[in-house]
Scaffold this motif. Structure first.
Motif, PDB file in Angstrom:
ATOM      1  N   TYR A  44       1.605  20.768  25.278  1.00  0.00           N
ATOM      2  CA  TYR A  44       1.499  21.895  26.216  1.00  0.00           C
ATOM      3  C   TYR A  44       2.841  22.157  26.890  1.00  0.00           C
ATOM      4  O   TYR A  44       3.286  23.301  26.983  1.00  0.00           O
ATOM      5  CB  TYR A  44       0.424  21.630  27.281  1.00  0.00           C
ATOM      6  CG  TYR A  44       0.654  22.484  28.503  1.00  0.00           C
ATOM      7  CD1 TYR A  44       0.353  23.840  28.482  1.00  0.00           C
ATOM      8  CD2 TYR A  44       1.273  21.965  29.638  1.00  0.00           C
ATOM      9  CE1 TYR A  44       0.638  24.654  29.567  1.00  0.00           C
ATOM     10  CE2 TYR A  44       1.561  22.767  30.722  1.00  0.00           C
ATOM     11  CZ  TYR A  44       1.238  24.109  30.682  1.00  0.00           C
ATOM     12  OH  TYR A  44       1.538  24.913  31.740  1.00  0.00           O
ATOM     13  N   ASP A  61      10.160  34.306  26.714  1.00  0.00           N
ATOM     14  CA  ASP A  61       9.548  35.419  27.432  1.00  0.00           C
ATOM     15  C   ASP A  61      10.365  35.719  28.701  1.00  0.00           C
ATOM     16  O   ASP A  61      11.116  36.691  28.773  1.00  0.00           O
ATOM     17  CB  ASP A  61       8.092  35.033  27.751  1.00  0.00           C
ATOM     18  CG  ASP A  61       7.332  36.145  28.443  1.00  0.00           C
ATOM     19  OD1 ASP A  61       7.871  37.269  28.530  1.00  0.00           O
ATOM     20  OD2 ASP A  61       6.196  35.891  28.910  1.00  0.00           O
ATOM     21  N   LYS A  62      10.275  34.821  29.680  1.00  0.00           N
ATOM     22  CA  LYS A  62      10.903  35.079  30.981  1.00  0.00           C
ATOM     23  C   LYS A  62      12.444  35.072  30.907  1.00  0.00           C
ATOM     24  O   LYS A  62      13.100  36.022  31.337  1.00  0.00           O
ATOM     25  CB  LYS A  62      10.404  34.028  31.978  1.00  0.00           C
ATOM     26  CG  LYS A  62      10.738  34.337  33.439  1.00  0.00           C
ATOM     27  CD  LYS A  62      10.063  33.313  34.348  1.00  0.00           C
ATOM     28  CE  LYS A  62      10.542  33.420  35.789  1.00  0.00           C
ATOM     29  NZ  LYS A  62      10.090  34.651  36.457  1.00  0.00           N
ATOM     30  N   ALA A  70       5.132  31.576  15.755  1.00  0.00           N
ATOM     31  CA  ALA A  70       4.197  31.204  14.691  1.00  0.00           C
ATOM     32  C   ALA A  70       4.935  30.473  13.566  1.00  0.00           C
ATOM     33  O   ALA A  70       4.406  29.531  12.973  1.00  0.00           O
ATOM     34  CB  ALA A  70       3.487  32.445  14.154  1.00  0.00           C
ATOM     35  N   LYS A  85      11.020  43.407  12.731  1.00  0.00           N
ATOM     36  CA  LYS A  85      12.021  42.649  13.484  1.00  0.00           C
ATOM     37  C   LYS A  85      12.367  41.344  12.781  1.00  0.00           C
ATOM     38  O   LYS A  85      11.711  40.966  11.802  1.00  0.00           O
ATOM     39  CB  LYS A  85      11.540  42.406  14.921  1.00  0.00           C
ATOM     40  CG  LYS A  85      10.198  41.745  15.014  1.00  0.00           C
ATOM     41  CD  LYS A  85       9.755  41.576  16.463  1.00  0.00           C
ATOM     42  CE  LYS A  85       8.548  40.645  16.494  1.00  0.00           C
ATOM     43  NZ  LYS A  85       8.030  40.369  17.812  1.00  0.00           N
ATOM     44  N   ALA A 100       6.577  36.114   9.777  1.00  0.00           N
ATOM     45  CA  ALA A 100       7.254  36.730  10.916  1.00  0.00           C
ATOM     46  C   ALA A 100       6.777  36.066  12.211  1.00  0.00           C
ATOM     47  O   ALA A 100       5.861  35.254  12.187  1.00  0.00           O
ATOM     48  CB  ALA A 100       6.957  38.221  10.946  1.00  0.00           C
ATOM     49  N   GLU A 101       7.364  36.442  13.329  1.00  0.00           N
ATOM     50  CA  GLU A 101       7.029  35.898  14.656  1.00  0.00           C
ATOM     51  C   GLU A 101       7.571  34.469  14.801  1.00  0.00           C
ATOM     52  O   GLU A 101       6.981  33.514  14.284  1.00  0.00           O
ATOM     53  CB  GLU A 101       5.507  35.872  14.905  1.00  0.00           C
ATOM     54  CG  GLU A 101       4.850  37.213  15.026  1.00  0.00           C
ATOM     55  CD  GLU A 101       5.071  37.882  16.386  1.00  0.00           C
ATOM     56  OE1 GLU A 101       5.428  37.185  17.355  1.00  0.00           O
ATOM     57  OE2 GLU A 101       4.889  39.107  16.457  1.00  0.00           O
ATOM     58  N   GLY A 158       7.713  29.243  25.741  1.00  0.00           N
ATOM     59  CA  GLY A 158       7.293  30.541  26.289  1.00  0.00           C
ATOM     60  C   GLY A 158       8.179  30.979  27.442  1.00  0.00           C
ATOM     61  O   GLY A 158       8.550  32.150  27.551  1.00  0.00           O
ATOM     62  N   TRP A 159       8.532  30.037  28.288  1.00  0.00           N
ATOM     63  CA  TRP A 159       9.405  30.333  29.433  1.00  0.00           C
ATOM     64  C   TRP A 159      10.723  30.968  28.951  1.00  0.00           C
ATOM     65  O   TRP A 159      11.167  31.993  29.463  1.00  0.00           O
ATOM     66  CB  TRP A 159       9.697  29.053  30.214  1.00  0.00           C
ATOM     67  CG  TRP A 159      10.639  29.209  31.365  1.00  0.00           C
ATOM     68  CD1 TRP A 159      12.002  29.264  31.290  1.00  0.00           C
ATOM     69  CD2 TRP A 159      10.304  29.370  32.749  1.00  0.00           C
ATOM     70  NE1 TRP A 159      12.540  29.428  32.545  1.00  0.00           N
ATOM     71  CE2 TRP A 159      11.524  29.503  33.467  1.00  0.00           C
ATOM     72  CE3 TRP A 159       9.094  29.399  33.454  1.00  0.00           C
ATOM     73  CZ2 TRP A 159      11.557  29.670  34.854  1.00  0.00           C
ATOM     74  CZ3 TRP A 159       9.137  29.561  34.831  1.00  0.00           C
ATOM     75  CH2 TRP A 159      10.357  29.699  35.513  1.00  0.00           C
ATOM     76  N   GLU A 177       5.663  26.849  14.683  1.00  0.00           N
ATOM     77  CA  GLU A 177       4.440  26.038  14.639  1.00  0.00           C
ATOM     78  C   GLU A 177       4.075  25.719  13.186  1.00  0.00           C
ATOM     79  O   GLU A 177       3.604  24.620  12.885  1.00  0.00           O
ATOM     80  CB  GLU A 177       3.274  26.778  15.317  1.00  0.00           C
ATOM     81  CG  GLU A 177       3.440  26.984  16.819  1.00  0.00           C
ATOM     82  CD  GLU A 177       2.942  25.804  17.660  1.00  0.00           C
ATOM     83  OE1 GLU A 177       2.438  24.821  17.105  1.00  0.00           O
ATOM     84  OE2 GLU A 177       3.061  25.883  18.905  1.00  0.00           O
ATOM     85  N   ARG A 210       5.302  23.871  24.642  1.00  0.00           N
ATOM     86  CA  ARG A 210       4.961  25.288  24.421  1.00  0.00           C
ATOM     87  C   ARG A 210       5.170  26.124  25.673  1.00  0.00           C
ATOM     88  O   ARG A 210       5.557  27.287  25.603  1.00  0.00           O
ATOM     89  CB  ARG A 210       3.526  25.400  23.927  1.00  0.00           C
ATOM     90  CG  ARG A 210       3.384  24.902  22.501  1.00  0.00           C
ATOM     91  CD  ARG A 210       1.945  24.676  22.135  1.00  0.00           C
ATOM     92  NE  ARG A 210       1.788  24.370  20.719  1.00  0.00           N
ATOM     93  CZ  ARG A 210       0.877  23.531  20.231  1.00  0.00           C
ATOM     94  NH1 ARG A 210       0.040  22.907  21.049  1.00  0.00           N
ATOM     95  NH2 ARG A 210       0.790  23.315  18.938  1.00  0.00           N
ATOM     96  N   ARG A 211       4.865  25.552  26.827  1.00  0.00           N
ATOM     97  CA  ARG A 211       5.100  26.280  28.072  1.00  0.00           C
ATOM     98  C   ARG A 211       6.576  26.632  28.190  1.00  0.00           C
ATOM     99  O   ARG A 211       6.938  27.768  28.522  1.00  0.00           O
ATOM    100  CB  ARG A 211       4.686  25.425  29.281  1.00  0.00           C
ATOM    101  CG  ARG A 211       4.947  26.121  30.618  1.00  0.00           C
ATOM    102  CD  ARG A 211       4.659  25.202  31.797  1.00  0.00           C
ATOM    103  NE  ARG A 211       5.710  24.220  32.021  1.00  0.00           N
ATOM    104  CZ  ARG A 211       6.863  24.455  32.667  1.00  0.00           C
ATOM    105  NH1 ARG A 211       7.113  25.660  33.162  1.00  0.00           N
ATOM    106  NH2 ARG A 211       7.762  23.497  32.815  1.00  0.00           N
TER     107      ARG A 211
END
Lengths: 221, 221
Positions: free
Chosen positions: A88, A99-100, A65, A49, A61-62, A95-96, A68, A91-92
């Motif tokens: 934090y 992901d969501k 990562a 991907k 990749a990713e 991720g939100w 960061e 990063r939260r």
């Protein structure tokens, strides 16, 4: 010189492009039709991907990562606060959105409307499109709630969280799926981030077969 | 004293539990039936999922952000190398397991066989189960390939990448879905990580209605 294998409307690629540009790391962009599973590309990246970034003699990749890494290796222009709690929260929120927000909105709108056509995988599923159009409202309201308390999404300085969010919203804006009238603070926030030099390449993106709306690249939308 | 809201077989919760235990941060575990969308729980965590960690006067969600916080705030026992390239490799692999492995394997086996029953969402979809059982082979082979070159997954020291992988594999092992005979190096790696004190609470987990196989808690399996 770094090289980024990407697709124009991928929010994960856009987040990396924004980080690179903000940190003033020169980078060549190569469009990668990863769904055709080209053997050379799969050798570079077994996950198959994008984004894939060639930098400092490595192939990475990713997107999480990669970002960061850019933060660790190129800290002069930083996209993260220094304190653990501030980091934090960044990063939260990354991720939100990745992901969501991605599973509820971006994958339901951009992927259905654009990727399916580009990848020749049929027509948009109207149930998904409807679901995405519904859920984006909730997410815009959540952003408005955050921005009522803070100048930027994760606090008082611009961070990777803003780039992650702007990466998704700009892809959706390319297909006119963001209602900027829903919240004044969200619109103001997007105007601020859109006017950064790092955003230029994203506003110049063109996807054959999909014309962005007039306001897409307009800083005063 | 920290408090972790979790479900026993969630790989994301297990990764956080392993990090906390390895760093010797005392933590009370509270099982959270998050799918029942209890109002109190949703107030603690608008994303409506586990893990949720109460620590240092805050309430935290998103397992990746939580583990990075623990690394930033409790660095004495570290689960990450210090150099940017080493840190990249740890994060790439955590992403590999929590994203790719999770969607291809854990969600197809643990979620189909256990979560659906516990959440009263019907019977396992045999197509998914078959797909997961097929894909885990590819992933075990990828781990074997890494472990042929390295003592631990991301390099020569144990890191968060090993905990992320072990979190998924231990949940799958609880329902006998890991073929430990497929690779000697993977089995040896799991034996090493399983024997760490941090793993004890995970080996003591019990899910009503699902009896783990004899070898699940056996250090000499």
């Amino acid at each position: 010189m770094a090289t980024l294998y990407h697709v124009p409307l991928s929010p994960f690629c856009r987040k990396v492009r924004l980080s690179l540009a903000e940190k003033r790391i020169e980078c060549e962009l190569i469009e990668e039709r990863y769904w055709e599973q080209d053997a050379d590309f799969l050798r570079r990246n077994p996950a198959g991907k994008v984004p894939v970034l060639k930098i400092d003699g490595m192939v990475m990749a990713e997107s999480a990562a990669i970002c960061e890494y850019l933060e660790d290796a190129y800290p002069e222009i930083s996209l993260m606060p220094k304190d653990p709690v501030g980091r934090y929260e960044v990063r939260r929120l990354v991720g939100w959105f990745d992901d969501k927000f991605h599973s509820e909105v971006t994958s339901k709108l951009v992927y259905e409307r654009v990727n399916k056509k580009v990848m020749k995988q049929g027509y948009p599923d109207s149930k998904n499109v409807k679901f995405g159009a519904q859920r984006i409202k909730y997410h815009l309201d959540y952003m408005a709630w955050l921005l009522d308390q803070r100048r930027w999404l994760a606090g008082d300085v611009m961070t990777l969280a803003d780039f992650a969010a702007a990466a998704h919203l700009s892809s959706l804006d390319y297909i006119s799926d963001v209602d900027w009238n829903r919240s004044e603070v969200v619109k103001d926030w997007y105007a601020k981030i859109k006017s950064r030099p790092a955003f230029r390449s994203i506003l110049a993106d063109q996807v054959p077969g999909f014309l962005p709306p007039q306001h897409y690249a307009d800083l005063d939308f």
